[in-house]
Design a protein around this motif. Structure first.
Motif, PDB file in Angstrom:
ATOM      1  N   GLY A  21       0.833  -1.207   0.000  1.00  0.00           N
ATOM      2  CA  GLY A  21       0.000   0.000   0.000  1.00  0.00           C
ATOM      3  C   GLY A  21       0.859   1.245   0.000  1.00  0.00           C
ATOM      4  N   LEU A  22       1.899   1.204   0.829  1.00  0.00           N
ATOM      5  CA  LEU A  22       2.813   2.352   0.910  1.00  0.00           C
ATOM      6  C   LEU A  22       3.510   2.572  -0.439  1.00  0.00           C
ATOM      7  CD1 LEU A  22       3.700   4.240   3.217  1.00  0.00           C
ATOM      8  CD2 LEU A  22       5.691   2.768   3.544  1.00  0.00           C
ATOM      9  N   ALA A  23       3.971   1.469  -1.015  1.00  0.00           N
ATOM     10  CA  ALA A  23       4.664   1.564  -2.310  1.00  0.00           C
ATOM     11  C   ALA A  23       3.712   2.068  -3.388  1.00  0.00           C
ATOM     12  CB  ALA A  23       5.224   0.201  -2.693  1.00  0.00           C
ATOM     13  N   LEU A  24       2.470   1.623  -3.349  1.00  0.00           N
ATOM     14  CA  LEU A  24       1.512   2.044  -4.373  1.00  0.00           C
ATOM     15  C   LEU A  24       0.995   3.470  -4.126  1.00  0.00           C
ATOM     16  CD1 LEU A  24      -0.383  -1.302  -4.969  1.00  0.00           C
ATOM     17  CD2 LEU A  24       0.895   0.015  -6.673  1.00  0.00           C
ATOM     18  N   PHE A  25       1.237   3.997  -2.977  1.00  0.00           N
ATOM     19  CA  PHE A  25       0.976   5.412  -2.729  1.00  0.00           C
ATOM     20  C   PHE A  25       2.139   6.238  -3.268  1.00  0.00           C
ATOM     21  CE2 PHE A  25       1.594   9.186  -0.100  1.00  0.00           C
ATOM     22  CZ  PHE A  25       0.330   9.769  -0.085  1.00  0.00           C
ATOM     23  N   LEU A  26       3.347   5.768  -2.988  1.00  0.00           N
ATOM     24  CA  LEU A  26       4.551   6.551  -3.318  1.00  0.00           C
ATOM     25  C   LEU A  26       4.869   6.565  -4.813  1.00  0.00           C
ATOM     26  CD1 LEU A  26       6.907   5.587  -0.353  1.00  0.00           C
ATOM     27  CD2 LEU A  26       5.810   7.795  -0.777  1.00  0.00           C
ATOM     28  N   VAL A  27       4.729   5.412  -5.468  1.00  0.00           N
ATOM     29  CA  VAL A  27       5.155   5.356  -6.884  1.00  0.00           C
ATOM     30  C   VAL A  27       4.306   6.272  -7.769  1.00  0.00           C
ATOM     31  CG1 VAL A  27       5.429   3.837  -8.889  1.00  0.00           C
ATOM     32  CG2 VAL A  27       6.281   3.124  -6.658  1.00  0.00           C
ATOM     33  N   PRO A  28       2.971   6.230  -7.706  1.00  0.00           N
ATOM     34  CA  PRO A  28       2.197   7.180  -8.509  1.00  0.00           C
ATOM     35  C   PRO A  28       2.490   8.631  -8.105  1.00  0.00           C
ATOM     36  CG  PRO A  28       0.779   5.420  -7.746  1.00  0.00           C
ATOM     37  CD  PRO A  28       2.068   5.279  -7.019  1.00  0.00           C
ATOM     38  N   ALA A  29       2.763   8.862  -6.801  1.00  0.00           N
ATOM     39  CA  ALA A  29       3.090  10.213  -6.361  1.00  0.00           C
ATOM     40  C   ALA A  29       4.394  10.677  -7.025  1.00  0.00           C
ATOM     41  CB  ALA A  29       3.232  10.246  -4.849  1.00  0.00           C
ATOM     42  N   LEU A  30       5.349   9.770  -7.035  1.00  0.00           N
ATOM     43  CA  LEU A  30       6.653  10.084  -7.633  1.00  0.00           C
ATOM     44  C   LEU A  30       6.509  10.330  -9.137  1.00  0.00           C
ATOM     45  CD1 LEU A  30       9.408  10.148  -6.205  1.00  0.00           C
ATOM     46  CD2 LEU A  30       9.854   7.893  -7.166  1.00  0.00           C
ATOM     47  N   LEU A  31       5.758   9.478  -9.793  1.00  0.00           N
ATOM     48  CA  LEU A  31       5.555   9.635 -11.240  1.00  0.00           C
ATOM     49  C   LEU A  31       4.822  10.943 -11.536  1.00  0.00           C
ATOM     50  CD1 LEU A  31       4.550   5.964 -12.177  1.00  0.00           C
ATOM     51  CD2 LEU A  31       6.625   7.155 -12.896  1.00  0.00           C
ATOM     52  N   THR A  32       3.855  11.279 -10.704  1.00  0.00           N
ATOM     53  CA  THR A  32       3.104  12.535 -10.888  1.00  0.00           C
ATOM     54  C   THR A  32       4.049  13.729 -10.765  1.00  0.00           C
ATOM     55  OG1 THR A  32       1.171  11.462  -9.935  1.00  0.00           O
ATOM     56  CG2 THR A  32       1.100  13.852 -10.062  1.00  0.00           C
ATOM     57  N   MET A  33       4.995  13.628  -9.877  1.00  0.00           N
ATOM     58  CA  MET A  33       5.938  14.741  -9.689  1.00  0.00           C
ATOM     59  C   MET A  33       6.968  14.812 -10.812  1.00  0.00           C
ATOM     60  SD  MET A  33       6.449  14.667  -5.584  1.00  0.00           S
ATOM     61  CE  MET A  33       6.912  16.368  -5.322  1.00  0.00           C
ATOM     62  N   LEU A  34       7.293  13.659 -11.386  1.00  0.00           N
ATOM     63  CA  LEU A  34       8.327  13.642 -12.430  1.00  0.00           C
ATOM     64  C   LEU A  34       7.770  13.997 -13.817  1.00  0.00           C
ATOM     65  CD1 LEU A  34      10.372  10.459 -11.409  1.00  0.00           C
ATOM     66  CD2 LEU A  34      11.080  12.846 -11.206  1.00  0.00           C
ATOM     67  N   LEU A  35       6.492  13.753 -14.022  1.00  0.00           N
ATOM     68  CA  LEU A  35       5.940  13.936 -15.367  1.00  0.00           C
ATOM     69  C   LEU A  35       6.077  15.361 -15.914  1.00  0.00           C
ATOM     70  CD1 LEU A  35       2.767  11.720 -15.792  1.00  0.00           C
ATOM     71  CD2 LEU A  35       4.867  11.671 -17.096  1.00  0.00           C
ATOM     72  N   PRO A  36       5.870  16.390 -15.082  1.00  0.00           N
ATOM     73  CA  PRO A  36       6.042  17.754 -15.632  1.00  0.00           C
ATOM     74  C   PRO A  36       7.425  17.986 -16.222  1.00  0.00           C
ATOM     75  CG  PRO A  36       4.902  17.841 -13.555  1.00  0.00           C
ATOM     76  CD  PRO A  36       5.353  16.427 -13.728  1.00  0.00           C
ATOM     77  N   GLN A  37       8.457  17.331 -15.667  1.00  0.00           N
ATOM     78  CA  GLN A  37       9.805  17.452 -16.224  1.00  0.00           C
ATOM     79  C   GLN A  37       9.830  16.900 -17.651  1.00  0.00           C
ATOM     80  OE1 GLN A  37      12.079  18.890 -14.205  1.00  0.00           O
ATOM     81  NE2 GLN A  37      10.529  18.961 -12.582  1.00  0.00           N
ATOM     82  N   LEU A  38       9.133  15.742 -17.820  1.00  0.00           N
ATOM     83  CA  LEU A  38       9.100  15.108 -19.141  1.00  0.00           C
ATOM     84  C   LEU A  38       8.280  15.952 -20.111  1.00  0.00           C
ATOM     85  CD1 LEU A  38       9.893  12.605 -20.810  1.00  0.00           C
ATOM     86  CD2 LEU A  38       7.815  11.502 -20.009  1.00  0.00           C
ATOM     87  N   GLU A  39       7.176  16.507 -19.586  1.00  0.00           N
ATOM     88  CA  GLU A  39       6.311  17.335 -20.440  1.00  0.00           C
ATOM     89  C   GLU A  39       7.089  18.509 -21.029  1.00  0.00           C
ATOM     90  OE1 GLU A  39       2.955  18.665 -18.167  1.00  0.00           O
ATOM     91  OE2 GLU A  39       2.307  16.612 -17.739  1.00  0.00           O
ATOM     92  N   LYS A  40       7.935  19.130 -20.171  1.00  0.00           N
ATOM     93  CA  LYS A  40       8.679  20.326 -20.603  1.00  0.00           C
ATOM     94  C   LYS A  40       9.558  20.024 -21.800  1.00  0.00           C
ATOM     95  CE  LYS A  40       8.873  22.569 -16.123  1.00  0.00           C
ATOM     96  NZ  LYS A  40       9.675  22.638 -14.910  1.00  0.00           N
ATOM     97  N   GLY A  41      10.231  18.897 -21.731  1.00  0.00           N
ATOM     98  CA  GLY A  41      11.173  18.587 -22.804  1.00  0.00           C
ATOM     99  C   GLY A  41      10.617  17.622 -23.837  1.00  0.00           C
ATOM    100  N   LEU A  42       9.283  17.446 -23.847  1.00  0.00           N
ATOM    101  CA  LEU A  42       8.701  16.418 -24.708  1.00  0.00           C
ATOM    102  C   LEU A  42       9.001  16.656 -26.189  1.00  0.00           C
ATOM    103  CD1 LEU A  42       6.903  13.886 -24.926  1.00  0.00           C
ATOM    104  CD2 LEU A  42       4.934  15.421 -25.120  1.00  0.00           C
ATOM    105  N   GLY A  43       8.804  17.882 -26.601  1.00  0.00           N
ATOM    106  CA  GLY A  43       9.012  18.219 -28.020  1.00  0.00           C
ATOM    107  C   GLY A  43      10.438  17.927 -28.441  1.00  0.00           C
ATOM    108  N   GLN A  44      11.384  18.372 -27.598  1.00  0.00           N
ATOM    109  CA  GLN A  44      12.807  18.161 -27.910  1.00  0.00           C
ATOM    110  C   GLN A  44      13.143  16.671 -27.947  1.00  0.00           C
ATOM    111  OE1 GLN A  44      14.573  20.377 -24.720  1.00  0.00           O
ATOM    112  NE2 GLN A  44      14.984  22.162 -26.032  1.00  0.00           N
ATOM    113  N   VAL A  45      12.601  15.951 -26.941  1.00  0.00           N
ATOM    114  CA  VAL A  45      12.905  14.517 -26.859  1.00  0.00           C
ATOM    115  C   VAL A  45      12.397  13.795 -28.093  1.00  0.00           C
ATOM    116  CG1 VAL A  45      12.344  12.371 -25.620  1.00  0.00           C
ATOM    117  CG2 VAL A  45      12.982  14.422 -24.350  1.00  0.00           C
TER     118      VAL A  45
END
Lengths: 271, 299
Positions: A21-45
């Motif tokens: 339960g703890l892991a399944l709380f943390l992993v989506p939280a972590l992914l949610t926090m990391l996605l904006p970084q990917l969004e920013k550079g999506l076009g370039q990537v």
């Protein structure tokens, strides 16, 4: 009667449930926090590495054409291998407890010496499996919502659409768990049962992934359970995938009934 | 009244033999010994009685109910201790009794269980993972007895118990039997069956080779006999009677075994030039071994 069985199951599994339960709380939280970084550079990537488009499509299990955007990327949270692996690992561990786990530990004699029919034992396990599935999906949602408080996405998704994704994910949970229960019901060895279920879900994952690259096997796609789980399409349109959910729930229900009958009728042989 | 009955009970494990045409009858309040060496088929029989396995042929009934199809109903009246008892590692006496009382829907299980924990000197808060084998065995016994069952099925219950606790268990079982509980006591040790049981069935190679009261067995059991003749009594030409099997014979001393009433030996001995005669109590152990040997030979 059921209360005693539930108490026994929960005392036995609470540590496992807490950790997953703890892991399944943390992993989506972590992914949610990391996605904006990917969004920013999506076009370039995508410009620099065209194959990334195929990889993202394969991960999402969707042919998005030229429309990979920030909103599509939100679906990664719900199809990311780490999320699915954690959810499946939890239910494979849980659903292979009775009877093979009990046979392995030698405790099946004690369990079956109690004045409870095998059907009731199975139903008690099922209720906890289904309830914890709801809890785990809600924890994933809670992790996602919590992380959203700290980051801003260029394409915020509506909570309603995320709930539909989670409902679809829960149906997937039911299907995979049902299959795990069916395989376990006929098995005497937990390790073998776990390996078989793991092999099946891995095959389904790879099939869903490879279909995006290899059109020759496109006809096999409906054989995998992930074919009926499309978060990207749900987040994009907000449509409830009723057919997909019914198919997944039906797979789970049929497998569950088969598991119940096999467990109720088989001889438990430990010699 | 019969509490337990099995007719032509047969179970095979593929090519391997399990049990074959086992017939059993156990009456209410009886302490019934089920005796046999390891691998003879005792546990297979018990697993069928408990509804863990379906017999290939034959029927087994407990309290007039079918052991396979009505297993859950039967188990309300059964206390069971498996051979090589394995309990959940997180079990303590306390939480195990709580769970069992909830499952059985009987609050008194906890009170009775706590009294049994004290009787067997077991700490109710100690987890199974920290228990010795003997302690686990004691907890298994407590859980089997706590709901005051009508039938107790015990598969080698004294393994791992020290002699004092064995005695306590025997006392406990005698009290239960006096109160009307039937005890089905499986063991490979004759001495404890001899001490406790009124009737015994001997199983060998999956078949029942004897099913008799202990008294009947004792009557058929052999006695070791030593005959010491007077010097120069001319025993060289003397032939032993049919009921005396002489295994070791010197000029003045014969050692052997006899079967049947001692009066025959005494009557025969009175006519012989004997200095002394020793007759041991009947040895069930030797009878037991003889059963096994004869079965091995016939196999």
């Amino acid at each position: 009667m059921m209360r005693g069985l539930w108490r026994k199951t929960l005392l036995e599994t609470w540590v496992q449930l807490l950790l997953f339960g703890l892991a399944l709380f943390l992993v989506p939280a972590l992914l949610t926090m990391l996605l904006p970084q990917l969004e920013k550079g999506l076009g370039q990537v995508l410009g620099a590495f065209p194959f990334m488009r195929d990889l993202i499509q394969a991960l999402l299990g969707e042919d998005l054409g030229a429309t990979i955007n920030a909103q599509n990327l939100q679906a990664i949270i719900w199809v990311h291998p780490s999320v699915l692996a954690l959810l499946w690992a939890q239910e494979i561990v849980f659903c292979t407890r009775v009877p093979p786990g009990e046979i392995d530990r030698g405790t099946i004699d004690i369990l079956l010496s109690w004045p409870v029919s095998r059907r009731k034992i199975f139903c008690a396990e099922t209720i906890i499996w289904l309830t914890t599935g709801v809890g785990l999906c809600l924890l994933m949602w809670a992790g996602h919502l919590t992380a959203r408080q700290f980051v801003s996405s260029s394409a915020p998704t509506s909570p309603w659409r995320v709930l539909i994704v989670l409902a679809n994910l829960y149906c997937l949970y039911v299907a995979v768990g049902g299959i795990a229960l069916a395989i376990s019901a006929a098995s005497n060895q937990r390790g073998r049962a776990m390996a078989t279920v793991f092999g099946l879900v891995l095959a389904s994952f790879l099939l869903n992934f490879l279909v995006q690259f290899w059109q020759a096997i496109a006809g096999l796609a409906p054989l995998g359970v992930l074919h009926y789980y499309r978060p990207a399409a749900i987040l994009a349109t907000g449509a409830v995938p009723v057919a997909d959910m019914v198919i997944l729930a039906s797979v789970g229900a049929v497998a569950w009934v088969a598991a119940l009958e096999v467990f109720a009728r088989r001889s438990i042989c430990t010699v | 009244m019969e509490v337990l009955s099995a007719q032509q009970l047969t179970r095979n494990y593929g090519d391997r033999r399990g049990i074959e045409a086992v017939n059993l009858r156990v009456n209410v309040g009886e302490i019934f010994g089920f005796l046999g060496p390891n691998g003879a088929g005792k546990t297979t029989t018990i697993r069928i009685l408990l509804g863990l396995m379906q017999p290939s042929h034959g029927t087994a009934k407990i309290l007039e109910l079918d052991c396979w199809s009505q297993s859950a109903v039967i188990k309300r009246q059964i206390g069971y201790l498996p051979g090589d008892v394995r309990l959940y590692s997180w079990f303590t006496g306390k939480n195990a009794l709580k769970i069992v009382s909830e499952i059985r829907g009987q609050d008194e299980v906890r009170q009775r269980g706590h009294a049994l924990l004290e009787r067997f000197q077991l700490d109710e808060n100690l987890q199974v993972r920290k228990m010795s084998r003997g302690m686990r065995q004691k907890l298994g016994i407590v859980l089997a007895l706590a709901h005051n069952p009508r039938l107790l099925i015990l598969d080698e219950p004294t393994s791992g118990l020290d002699p004092l606790m064995c005695d306590e268990l025997y006392r406990c079982l005698r009290e239960a039997a006096a109160a009307g509980t039937t005890v089905f006591f499986s063991s490979h040790t004759l001495s404890e069956v001899e001490l406790l049981c009124e009737r015994v069935a001997i199983v060998r190679d999956g078949k029942i080779v004897a099913d008799e009261t202990m008294d009947a067995l004792r009557r058929r059991a052999q006695r070791a006999v030593t005959l010491r003749f007077l010097p120069n009594s001319g025993t060289e030409t003397l032939e032993p009677p049919d009921f005396l099997e002489v295994a070791d014979r010197t000029d003045l001393i014969w050692r052997g075994e006899m079967i049947g009433p001692t009066s025959k030996l005494v009557a025969w001995a009175a006519r012989q030039p004997l200095e002394d005669i020793e007759i041991s109590p009947p040895s069930l152990e030797s009878l037991f071994r003889r059963y096994y040997q004869s079965c091995e030979e016939s196999a």
